[in-house]
Motif scaffolding. Sequence first.
Motif, PDB file in Angstrom:
ATOM      1  N   SER A 168       0.678  -1.285   0.032  1.00  0.00           N
ATOM      2  CA  SER A 168       0.031   0.119   0.058  1.00  0.00           C
ATOM      3  C   SER A 168       0.775   1.225   0.003  1.00  0.00           C
ATOM      4  CB  SER A 168      -0.895   0.126   1.012  1.00  0.00           C
ATOM      5  OG  SER A 168      -0.371   0.132   2.628  1.00  0.00           O
ATOM      6  N   THR A 169       2.094   1.154   0.383  1.00  0.00           N
ATOM      7  CA  THR A 169       3.103   2.311   0.547  1.00  0.00           C
ATOM      8  C   THR A 169       4.127   2.354  -0.586  1.00  0.00           C
ATOM      9  OG1 THR A 169       4.374   1.111   2.042  1.00  0.00           O
ATOM     10  CG2 THR A 169       2.695   2.635   2.878  1.00  0.00           C
ATOM     11  N   ASP A 170       4.242   1.261  -1.246  1.00  0.00           N
ATOM     12  CA  ASP A 170       5.103   1.136  -2.277  1.00  0.00           C
ATOM     13  C   ASP A 170       6.540   1.340  -1.554  1.00  0.00           C
ATOM     14  OD1 ASP A 170       5.783   0.438  -4.913  1.00  0.00           O
ATOM     15  OD2 ASP A 170       6.216   2.535  -5.480  1.00  0.00           O
ATOM     16  N   ILE A 171       6.746   0.891  -0.485  1.00  0.00           N
ATOM     17  CA  ILE A 171       7.925   0.555   0.236  1.00  0.00           C
ATOM     18  C   ILE A 171       8.634  -0.755  -0.127  1.00  0.00           C
ATOM     19  CG2 ILE A 171       9.268   0.837   2.436  1.00  0.00           C
ATOM     20  CD1 ILE A 171       7.327   2.893   3.210  1.00  0.00           C
ATOM     21  N   PRO A 172       9.698  -0.767  -0.369  1.00  0.00           N
ATOM     22  CA  PRO A 172      10.435  -2.235  -0.745  1.00  0.00           C
ATOM     23  C   PRO A 172      10.354  -3.139   0.580  1.00  0.00           C
ATOM     24  CG  PRO A 172      11.899  -0.675  -1.709  1.00  0.00           C
ATOM     25  CD  PRO A 172      10.782   0.264  -0.862  1.00  0.00           C
ATOM     26  N   LEU A 173      10.194  -4.356   0.495  1.00  0.00           N
ATOM     27  CA  LEU A 173      10.155  -5.239   1.642  1.00  0.00           C
ATOM     28  C   LEU A 173      10.857  -6.411   1.282  1.00  0.00           C
ATOM     29  CD1 LEU A 173       8.637  -6.458   4.241  1.00  0.00           C
ATOM     30  CD2 LEU A 173       6.872  -7.515   2.796  1.00  0.00           C
ATOM     31  N   LEU A 174      11.792  -7.013   2.313  1.00  0.00           N
ATOM     32  CA  LEU A 174      12.555  -8.155   2.265  1.00  0.00           C
ATOM     33  C   LEU A 174      12.167  -8.863   3.180  1.00  0.00           C
ATOM     34  CD1 LEU A 174      15.035  -9.554   0.853  1.00  0.00           C
ATOM     35  CD2 LEU A 174      16.543  -8.620   2.405  1.00  0.00           C
ATOM     36  N   ARG A 175      11.956 -10.349   2.861  1.00  0.00           N
ATOM     37  CA  ARG A 175      11.957 -11.280   3.868  1.00  0.00           C
ATOM     38  C   ARG A 175      13.468 -12.084   4.298  1.00  0.00           C
ATOM     39  NH1 ARG A 175      10.688 -13.496   8.445  1.00  0.00           N
ATOM     40  NH2 ARG A 175      10.299 -15.736   8.591  1.00  0.00           N
ATOM     41  N   LEU A 176      13.724 -11.864   5.573  1.00  0.00           N
ATOM     42  CA  LEU A 176      15.063 -12.539   5.941  1.00  0.00           C
ATOM     43  C   LEU A 176      14.666 -13.707   6.908  1.00  0.00           C
ATOM     44  CD1 LEU A 176      18.074 -12.957   6.131  1.00  0.00           C
ATOM     45  CD2 LEU A 176      17.886 -11.255   8.091  1.00  0.00           C
ATOM     46  N   ALA A 177      14.762 -15.138   6.248  1.00  0.00           N
ATOM     47  CA  ALA A 177      14.349 -16.089   6.875  1.00  0.00           C
ATOM     48  C   ALA A 177      15.291 -17.121   6.875  1.00  0.00           C
ATOM     49  CB  ALA A 177      13.095 -16.670   6.272  1.00  0.00           C
ATOM     50  N   ARG A 178      15.623 -17.670   7.764  1.00  0.00           N
ATOM     51  CA  ARG A 178      16.802 -18.860   8.086  1.00  0.00           C
ATOM     52  C   ARG A 178      16.065 -20.169   7.526  1.00  0.00           C
ATOM     53  NH1 ARG A 178      14.693 -19.347  13.895  1.00  0.00           N
ATOM     54  NH2 ARG A 178      15.724 -17.612  14.349  1.00  0.00           N
ATOM     55  N   PRO A 179      17.002 -20.984   6.822  1.00  0.00           N
ATOM     56  CA  PRO A 179      16.561 -22.301   6.282  1.00  0.00           C
ATOM     57  C   PRO A 179      15.840 -23.024   7.209  1.00  0.00           C
ATOM     58  CG  PRO A 179      18.586 -21.654   5.333  1.00  0.00           C
ATOM     59  CD  PRO A 179      18.423 -20.600   6.642  1.00  0.00           C
ATOM     60  N   GLY A 180      14.970 -23.846   6.980  1.00  0.00           N
ATOM     61  CA  GLY A 180      14.225 -24.754   7.846  1.00  0.00           C
ATOM     62  C   GLY A 180      15.245 -25.892   7.988  1.00  0.00           C
ATOM     63  N   TRP A 181      14.834 -26.837   9.088  1.00  0.00           N
ATOM     64  CA  TRP A 181      15.880 -28.008   9.280  1.00  0.00           C
ATOM     65  C   TRP A 181      15.397 -29.229   8.112  1.00  0.00           C
ATOM     66  CZ3 TRP A 181      13.630 -27.016  14.727  1.00  0.00           C
ATOM     67  CH2 TRP A 181      14.664 -26.135  15.581  1.00  0.00           C
ATOM     68  N   THR A 182      16.312 -30.112   7.982  1.00  0.00           N
ATOM     69  CA  THR A 182      16.402 -30.997   6.965  1.00  0.00           C
ATOM     70  C   THR A 182      16.610 -32.367   7.808  1.00  0.00           C
ATOM     71  OG1 THR A 182      17.200 -29.584   5.346  1.00  0.00           O
ATOM     72  CG2 THR A 182      17.222 -31.929   4.992  1.00  0.00           C
ATOM     73  N   GLU A 183      15.770 -33.206   7.422  1.00  0.00           N
ATOM     74  CA  GLU A 183      15.729 -34.679   8.173  1.00  0.00           C
ATOM     75  C   GLU A 183      16.957 -35.415   7.585  1.00  0.00           C
ATOM     76  OE1 GLU A 183      12.757 -38.415   8.896  1.00  0.00           O
ATOM     77  OE2 GLU A 183      12.519 -36.697   7.405  1.00  0.00           O
ATOM     78  N   GLN A 184      17.552 -35.891   8.921  1.00  0.00           N
ATOM     79  CA  GLN A 184      19.065 -36.469   8.352  1.00  0.00           C
ATOM     80  C   GLN A 184      18.782 -38.101   8.510  1.00  0.00           C
ATOM     81  OE1 GLN A 184      21.720 -34.581   7.781  1.00  0.00           O
ATOM     82  NE2 GLN A 184      20.276 -32.900   7.872  1.00  0.00           N
ATOM     83  N   PRO A 185      20.008 -38.808   8.053  1.00  0.00           N
ATOM     84  CA  PRO A 185      20.030 -40.124   8.279  1.00  0.00           C
ATOM     85  C   PRO A 185      19.987 -40.655   9.630  1.00  0.00           C
ATOM     86  CG  PRO A 185      21.724 -39.639   6.601  1.00  0.00           C
ATOM     87  CD  PRO A 185      21.001 -38.282   7.234  1.00  0.00           C
ATOM     88  N   GLY A 186      18.927 -41.687  10.208  1.00  0.00           N
ATOM     89  CA  GLY A 186      18.942 -41.907  11.504  1.00  0.00           C
ATOM     90  C   GLY A 186      17.481 -41.333  12.220  1.00  0.00           C
ATOM     91  N   ASP A 187      17.253 -40.233  11.314  1.00  0.00           N
ATOM     92  CA  ASP A 187      15.718 -39.237  12.041  1.00  0.00           C
ATOM     93  C   ASP A 187      14.656 -40.296  11.727  1.00  0.00           C
ATOM     94  OD1 ASP A 187      17.415 -37.031  13.089  1.00  0.00           O
ATOM     95  OD2 ASP A 187      16.983 -36.307  11.212  1.00  0.00           O
ATOM     96  N   THR A 188      13.827 -39.849  12.943  1.00  0.00           N
ATOM     97  CA  THR A 188      12.293 -40.637  12.455  1.00  0.00           C
ATOM     98  C   THR A 188      11.416 -39.481  12.584  1.00  0.00           C
ATOM     99  OG1 THR A 188      13.011 -42.727  13.363  1.00  0.00           O
ATOM    100  CG2 THR A 188      10.612 -42.250  13.231  1.00  0.00           C
ATOM    101  N   TRP A 189      10.922 -38.680  11.644  1.00  0.00           N
ATOM    102  CA  TRP A 189      10.057 -37.465  11.767  1.00  0.00           C
ATOM    103  C   TRP A 189       9.008 -37.679  11.182  1.00  0.00           C
ATOM    104  CZ3 TRP A 189      13.441 -32.587   9.836  1.00  0.00           C
ATOM    105  CH2 TRP A 189      14.635 -32.567  10.831  1.00  0.00           C
ATOM    106  N   ARG A 190       7.992 -37.075  11.986  1.00  0.00           N
ATOM    107  CA  ARG A 190       6.480 -37.289  11.326  1.00  0.00           C
ATOM    108  C   ARG A 190       6.193 -35.413  11.192  1.00  0.00           C
ATOM    109  NH1 ARG A 190       7.700 -41.718  12.170  1.00  0.00           N
ATOM    110  NH2 ARG A 190       6.395 -43.224  12.927  1.00  0.00           N
ATOM    111  N   TRP A 191       5.810 -35.138  10.053  1.00  0.00           N
ATOM    112  CA  TRP A 191       5.499 -33.656   9.632  1.00  0.00           C
ATOM    113  C   TRP A 191       4.019 -33.538  10.066  1.00  0.00           C
ATOM    114  CZ3 TRP A 191       8.880 -29.899   8.824  1.00  0.00           C
ATOM    115  CH2 TRP A 191      10.171 -30.543   8.229  1.00  0.00           C
TER     116      TRP A 191
END
Length: 254
Positions: free
Chosen positions: A95-118
């Motif tokens: 609405s203001t025409d002001i530049p916007l940037l999203r700075l977001a760290r990457p999410g975690w990634t499942e590794q060998p040996g993990d048992t994840w339920r999303w």
Amino acid sequence: MARGRGPMTLLILGGTGEARELAKALGDQGEHVVSSLAGRVARPKLPDGEVRVGGFGGPEGLARWLTENDVDAVIDATHPFAERIGANAAEAARSTDIPLLRLARPGWTEQPGDTWRWADDLGHAARLLPALGERVFLTSGRQGLDAFAGLELWFLIRCVDPPEVPLPRRHELLLDRGPYTVEKERALMERHDVRVLVTKDSGGAMTAAKLTAARDLGLPVVVVRRPRRPETASVTTVQDALTWIGAATKGSPA
């Protein structure tokens, strides 16, 4: 946005580690930085520079604040699950025409040996738990804990500040703040005979040790997916954010 004389005025939303690092880097460059914190944490780690605490009054209030304070760009460096302020920032920037940037760290990634339920949200996570274990290590923060209140399981609940919502009948509350080590996380889980870990996909290194500890102990992990955020320019590192801001000052945001 073309840069005029004097320092830029930049609004950084959020109290994440990335937000604090960016505020320091921009301040060191001589820019006028205002960091906005939601005020949900009693004793937040404060960034360098000017700090404001509390909401803006929705997207309209934020748009008005941006205009009144001659803000050159907004950097949304809020927690990955702070979806409301992210939506407000996107609407205010449009609405203001002001530049916007999203700075977001990457999410975690499942590794060998993990048992994840999303899980799609905390309610979904709660529905998964009875089939996974009787003793739960709940590390999803203090917001939304009432999703687990009706479960007759035992919970070790860790958060920074005391929750203000109904909690499960059988629980122990641990008030603590990261960063954590793998050794201490593993010892904590063993001491409380934890059988399943619940976390949000916050990403970053500060609280990732619990995932390694759960893997070492062979424990299942319920991981709550990040909510969808508005489409906007996005980066994952502070250095990339600085590059984007540098381009924006020349009138060509990346």
